[in-house]
Design an enzyme around this catalytic site. Sequence first.
Site, mmCIF file in Angstrom:
data_model
loop_
_atom_site.group_PDB
_atom_site.id
_atom_site.type_symbol
_atom_site.label_atom_id
_atom_site.label_comp_id
_atom_site.label_asym_id
_atom_site.label_seq_id
_atom_site.Cartn_x
_atom_site.Cartn_y
_atom_site.Cartn_z
ATOM 1 N N GLY C 29 0.790 -1.216 0.000
ATOM 2 C CA GLY C 29 0.000 0.000 0.000
ATOM 3 C C GLY C 29 0.825 1.270 0.000
ATOM 4 N N CYS C 237 -27.271 -9.841 -16.384
ATOM 5 C CA CYS C 237 -26.722 -9.470 -17.687
ATOM 6 C C CYS C 237 -27.728 -9.855 -18.768
ATOM 7 C CB CYS C 237 -25.385 -10.176 -17.914
ATOM 8 S SG CYS C 237 -24.741 -9.978 -19.597
ATOM 9 N N CYS C 240 -25.758 -12.817 -21.020
ATOM 10 C CA CYS C 240 -25.400 -14.133 -20.494
ATOM 11 C C CYS C 240 -26.187 -14.492 -19.242
ATOM 12 C CB CYS C 240 -23.896 -14.208 -20.213
ATOM 13 S SG CYS C 240 -23.408 -13.328 -18.717
ATOM 14 N N CYS C 262 -22.503 -7.514 -19.111
ATOM 15 C CA CYS C 262 -21.286 -7.648 -18.316
ATOM 16 C C CYS C 262 -20.230 -6.688 -18.835
ATOM 17 C CB CYS C 262 -20.712 -9.062 -18.438
ATOM 18 S SG CYS C 262 -21.722 -10.331 -17.691
ATOM 19 N N CYS C 268 -18.388 -12.729 -20.013
ATOM 20 C CA CYS C 268 -19.695 -12.817 -20.666
ATOM 21 C C CYS C 268 -19.628 -13.828 -21.815
ATOM 22 C CB CYS C 268 -20.089 -11.435 -21.190
ATOM 23 S SG CYS C 268 -21.841 -11.253 -21.546
#
Lengths: 227, 256, 286
Positions: C29, C237, C240, C262, C268
């Site tokens: 970080g 979606c 899909c 997606c 997808c």
Amino acid sequence: MIELINVSKSFTLHNQGSTVIPVMEGASLNVVPGECVALTGASGAGKSTLMRVIYGNYLAASGQVLVGDLDVAKAEPREILALRRETLGYVSQFLRVVPRVPTLEVVAEPLLAVGCGKQAALDKAAGLLARLNIPERLWTLSPTTFSGGEQQRVNIARGFAHEYPAMLLDEPTASLDAQNRETVLSLIEEAKSRGAAIVGIFHDVEARARVCDREIDVSAFTPGLAA
Amino acid sequence: MTPLLQVKGIEKRYGARIGCMDVSFDLYPGEVMGIVGESGSGKSTLLNCMAGHLEPDAGQVIFDTRADGPVDTVTMSEPERRMLSRTDWAFVHQHARDGLRMSVSAGGNIGERLMAVGDRHYGDIRDRAVDWLGRVEIDASRVDDRPSAFSGGMQQRLQIARNLVTGPRLVFMDEPTGGLDVSVQARLLDLLRGLVREMGLSAIIVTHDLAVVRLLADRLMVMKDGHVVEAGLTDQVLDDPQHAYTQLLVSSVLQV
Amino acid sequence: MNEYNFAYLDEQTKRMIRRAILKGLAVPGYQVPFASREMPMPYGWGTGGVQVSAATLTPDDTFKVIDQGADDTTNAVSIRKFFENTAGVETTEETEKATVIQTRHRIPEAKLREDQIIVYQVPIPEPLRFLEPRETETRKMHSLEEYGLMHVKLYEDISQHGAISTSYAYPVMVSDRYVMDPSPIPKFDNPKLEMDAIQLFGAGREQRIYAVPPHTKVVSLDFEDYPFEATKADHPCDLCGAEDSYLDEVIMDDAGNRMFVCSDTDYCRSRREAGHKGRLAEENAA
């Protein structure tokens, strides 16, 4: 309670050729609890100066200024502040307050400063204002807009709110009508009877005769006049 | 009683020039001390040395911490000093925009110190922000407004709220009423006086305005050319000044 | 191929970048400064990510680039081509097959593995920059863990919008120490930041590299009474039928008809190939 031992005071004017003006020499006095002493002497003799020296407002050049156990002439600022808060009251001729603060709170402030509860302080302040004939409709206003006489009475109410063991009074009855004058004199008598030691300046001869036990002529302490 | 702050022999130089020299005093809990002097007298340098914004060349600034008692803040680690300045200390700048985040709402400004010390409950933080707006006499409806939409006096009051929300014990103020209209000044002074008494705050106020110190300060220090020339009870110093410079300063004020 | 050193950058530069990457991995970080090079593309097009990828790629790697989840946008295509030309590595659109994935604004839906590296393109690495413009001050705040300001930003969100409206680049606390900007990924992706793969972040213009090693604790900042939520459009979606993937909203005509698909095109496609169908799958195929 209030004792001065050989106190002197002079002003040095550094910006005017360092002129030294002696204003007080060899001032000694002793005021015991329950006693009221009047300072007398011609205008300019140094009555107010003496009061200010006792209050710590003027710095004594030498000598001891004892209020209770504290020597004001040598005390730390915080010791003098504590003394003024708890022990030594001062009713001056002029009201000096922060703008915008309501009269009732101005009067209650010394009580709040010594830890009195808010309601008790406001109740006591209201009682004093009523006794001194300040109309209730004015209590929520700032005293800065009041007439001279009203301001003087507010000032007295504030000065007597907390029961100081020692008090300094600078012309407490000046510019008051008969009725209010009577109220102020009885306030002083009440303070005496509860044991307050009082030093005051009273031009009002009758008033002086009524509340004061002794007179001290400050001319005796004025350099050049003493002889 | 232990002094809240003990300042010992503070010295700060800018090259050959003296910022401030040999300043020592004790400040006790609940005391308000004023520092007066003309521009360049070293009063702001001294304030910044005491508040940890400047590192003094010599001297100690000993603060009576809650956890460990008296500690020299000059030599303490930076994280400790910064933590102190977010919790027990506060600093009120002359220009509110130096002490506020102008792009953050009034509520966010007040809440920042709370969040900095770990408060993580939005509702509580907001309630305290609204409470503090009330205490500095800003309408609660302004809580989501940015300070840029506030008047100068309101900004200064917001800065005070932002500083006092964590209940500090010592407040440093640098010309807190400078640049404000006289009527706005009076209101601010009154507010400060009330808060100082209510919260039992100790404060050090730098100003060139003698009226401000007469109303707010118990004690006074007069500075000239980096040195303290006179110190004492405020009314005594103003009514019976002993030093030539103080006499000049006092006599220079217009009487109204 | 003879015209370029492998992966465009010279070896000294790659060593310098690798040192920054290793330091970043050692201090999760923490933003490590590095000497960002001029790249043959404008700032904002992923110069930071490209340099990190260049220093990370080996000739055996398989490289995938996604931009907002898609493999076929201009940005993704040009970066993929760039490394095809300068490194000659294999490229793929399949998350499963890739060993190094450079991404802008998304984390793939498929769970990443320990043998994969994901490289994020970062525009502004400093999460505190929004409220504190001074770099000297933000560095000090990181070093002293003074992160109250981060919550001021979230406070402002709630006070202005009634909820934390920060929906991308949502700040996180890494390994209980550094507050980090996860790059402008949707906050839906934030929970995925605790993953098995190595995560590297490159900011070219700002000259910073930072990293999150595998299995590192990553917590999204929030308030007790306004907890963090990984939100997405409340829809399956339309192609899909996936209910668990991050969706893009597509306006289809002037009449206001919309579809949700997606954002991860590879995810997808692989679902549709496996026979999953959404609301508009038939029409779209027709």
